[in-house]
Design a protein around this motif. Structure first.
Motif, PDB file in Angstrom:
ATOM      1  N   GLU A  61      -0.004 -32.901 -11.431  1.00 55.90           N
ATOM      2  CA  GLU A  61       0.709 -33.068 -10.177  1.00 55.90           C
ATOM      3  C   GLU A  61      -0.474 -33.051  -9.081  1.00 55.90           C
ATOM      4  N   ALA A  62      -0.539 -34.192  -8.388  1.00 53.11           N
ATOM      5  CA  ALA A  62      -1.201 -34.322  -7.320  1.00 53.11           C
ATOM      6  C   ALA A  62      -1.060 -33.275  -5.922  1.00 53.11           C
ATOM      7  N   SER A  63       0.159 -33.432  -5.879  1.00 54.15           N
ATOM      8  CA  SER A  63       0.499 -32.308  -4.587  1.00 54.15           C
ATOM      9  C   SER A  63       0.312 -31.068  -5.088  1.00 54.15           C
ATOM     10  N   ALA A  64      -0.122 -30.510  -6.314  1.00 51.41           N
ATOM     11  CA  ALA A  64      -0.551 -29.187  -6.331  1.00 51.41           C
ATOM     12  C   ALA A  64      -1.920 -28.811  -6.210  1.00 51.41           C
ATOM     13  N   ILE A  65      -2.594 -29.622  -5.443  1.00 57.31           N
ATOM     14  CA  ILE A  65      -4.054 -29.340  -4.943  1.00 57.31           C
ATOM     15  C   ILE A  65      -3.828 -28.659  -3.123  1.00 57.31           C
ATOM     16  N   PRO A  66      -4.455 -27.589  -3.127  1.00 57.60           N
ATOM     17  CA  PRO A  66      -4.148 -26.926  -2.001  1.00 57.60           C
ATOM     18  C   PRO A  66      -5.104 -27.826  -0.690  1.00 57.60           C
ATOM     19  N   PRO A  67      -4.735 -27.680   0.318  1.00 57.99           N
ATOM     20  CA  PRO A  67      -5.234 -28.463   1.403  1.00 57.99           C
ATOM     21  C   PRO A  67      -6.934 -28.295   1.573  1.00 57.99           C
ATOM     22  N   GLY A  68      -7.385 -27.182   1.475  1.00 55.43           N
ATOM     23  CA  GLY A  68      -8.891 -27.360   1.436  1.00 55.43           C
ATOM     24  C   GLY A  68      -9.585 -27.844   0.337  1.00 55.43           C
ATOM     25  N   GLU A  96       4.967 -27.150  -2.875  1.00 58.14           N
ATOM     26  CA  GLU A  96       6.187 -27.079  -3.503  1.00 58.14           C
ATOM     27  C   GLU A  96       6.139 -28.147  -4.738  1.00 58.14           C
ATOM     28  N   ALA A  97       7.104 -27.617  -5.519  1.00 55.15           N
ATOM     29  CA  ALA A  97       7.015 -28.605  -6.594  1.00 55.15           C
ATOM     30  C   ALA A  97       8.046 -29.774  -6.344  1.00 55.15           C
ATOM     31  N   ASN A  98       7.825 -30.926  -7.130  1.00 54.63           N
ATOM     32  CA  ASN A  98       8.612 -32.225  -6.782  1.00 54.63           C
ATOM     33  C   ASN A  98       9.917 -31.870  -7.675  1.00 54.63           C
TER      34      ASN A  98
END
Length: 132
Positions: A61-68, A96-98
């Protein structure tokens, strides 16, 4: 054995067998984030930048990568967060999980999936019936 079968037959559970082989041959481990995702850098791309990729801990899940790490993955910075003291800015939110498709998904008032009945609005119309 289960992990090997998952790597052969699925792409959403961490890494595939091809990614494992490519990482073994050409990858250099750069660091790991707080979620257990591992980041790698490898050979040069056709445009002269080092190839970068992530092996997810669990589902891909690509959104699980932190901002840094997101900034490093997209070549916005050359220094990975593992080699600096990176602190996310106050406007950068944690992962946050989708929840789409799950019981915890957002269902606005009036949604077909939500409870209750949709409120009447000014754009509604009354269907024509014979005799009216």
């Amino acid at each position: 054995m289960k992990q090997l079968l998952l790597q052969i037959f699925t792409w959403w559970n961490g890494q595939t067998i091809g990614t494992r082989f490519f990482t073994w041959r050409k990858g250099t481990r750069v660091g790991e984030d707080e979620h257990g995702n591992v980041y790698y850098e490898g050979t040069m791309t056709s445009w002269g930048m080092p190839r970068r990729w992530v092996i997810y801990n669990g589902y891909a899940e690509a959104s699980a990568i932190p901002p840094g790490w997101h900034g490093w993955m997209h070549y916005r910075t050359d220094t990975p967060p593992s080699k600096e003291d990176y602190k996310p800015r106050e406007w950068q939110k944690p992962h946050e999980a989708n929840l789409t498709g799950s019981a915890g998904a957002y269902r606005p008032q009036g949604s077909l999936s939500g409870a209750g009945e949709r409120p009447r609005v000014t754009g509604d119309y009354d269907a024509w019936t014979p005799g009216n």
